[in-house]
Design an enzyme around this catalytic site. Sequence first.
Site, PDB file in Angstrom:
ATOM      1  CG  ASP A  66       9.515  19.660  27.445  1.00  0.00           C
ATOM      2  OD1 ASP A  66      10.424  19.890  27.676  1.00  0.00           O
ATOM      3  OD2 ASP A  66       9.763  18.615  27.186  1.00  0.00           O
ATOM      4  CB  SER A 119       7.680  18.365  35.942  1.00  0.00           C
ATOM      5  OG  SER A 119       6.057  17.644  36.567  1.00  0.00           O
ATOM      6  CG  ASP A 136       8.911  10.066  27.263  1.00  0.00           C
ATOM      7  OD1 ASP A 136       9.825   9.376  27.801  1.00  0.00           O
ATOM      8  OD2 ASP A 136       9.201  10.605  25.980  1.00  0.00           O
ATOM      9  CG  HIS A 139      14.553   9.269  30.950  1.00  0.00           C
ATOM     10  ND1 HIS A 139      13.256   9.585  30.883  1.00  0.00           N
ATOM     11  CD2 HIS A 139      14.530   8.344  30.242  1.00  0.00           C
ATOM     12  CE1 HIS A 139      12.551   8.935  30.062  1.00  0.00           C
ATOM     13  NE2 HIS A 139      13.079   8.092  29.256  1.00  0.00           N
TER      14      HIS A 139
END
Length: 205
Positions: A66, A119, A136, A139
Amino acid sequence: MSLELPIDIHTVKGFLAASEGEALHHLAVEACGLGACLEVGSYCGKSTVYLASACKLVDGVLYAVDHHRGSEEHQPGEEYHDPELFDEDIQLMDSFRTFRTNIRAAQLEDWVVPVVAPSSVVARRWNTPLGLVFIDGGHSREAAMTDYRCWARHIVPGGYLAIHDIFPDPADGGQAPYEIYNLALASAQFELVETVDTLGILRRV
């Protein structure tokens, strides 16, 4: 009977339902026998606690990826902005301090490898086989597609891909996680194991 965790999970900020967290925990116990576990999108560590607690049971390891600058919906003025996680000095979101505090409080530091970077940057030279990837992160369509394309290929045969916030009905939530879920199924490289609330669990064939 509910899962016993090393910290009161209700004190950890996050959007993971208890049923989803428990499903991830049980999945990680099995997946650790196939390879390392990796999550994209740790935020304040709620999913990390569930996953790392499983890793602790079987001497596994969890890579927690993250950048800790928040997803699109966490930015000032957006729906899920949390002022407590906003660094006024640099005018940016910063969830890493809270994440570290929670992992330390849960006594899980020996089973978690925090990777503080986007990422796509982490994935550039990645070569560790993975038994479980939990996506997760951001989005937006671009962010979700990037996470899927970067990490699905590192899952070993028999390993698992778990995707959070799957909403078949657009009225219930954003469609990017649902898109990569369908993309994985259409690839013929993954088969559906089960869905738990908004969590989709797939196995690499």
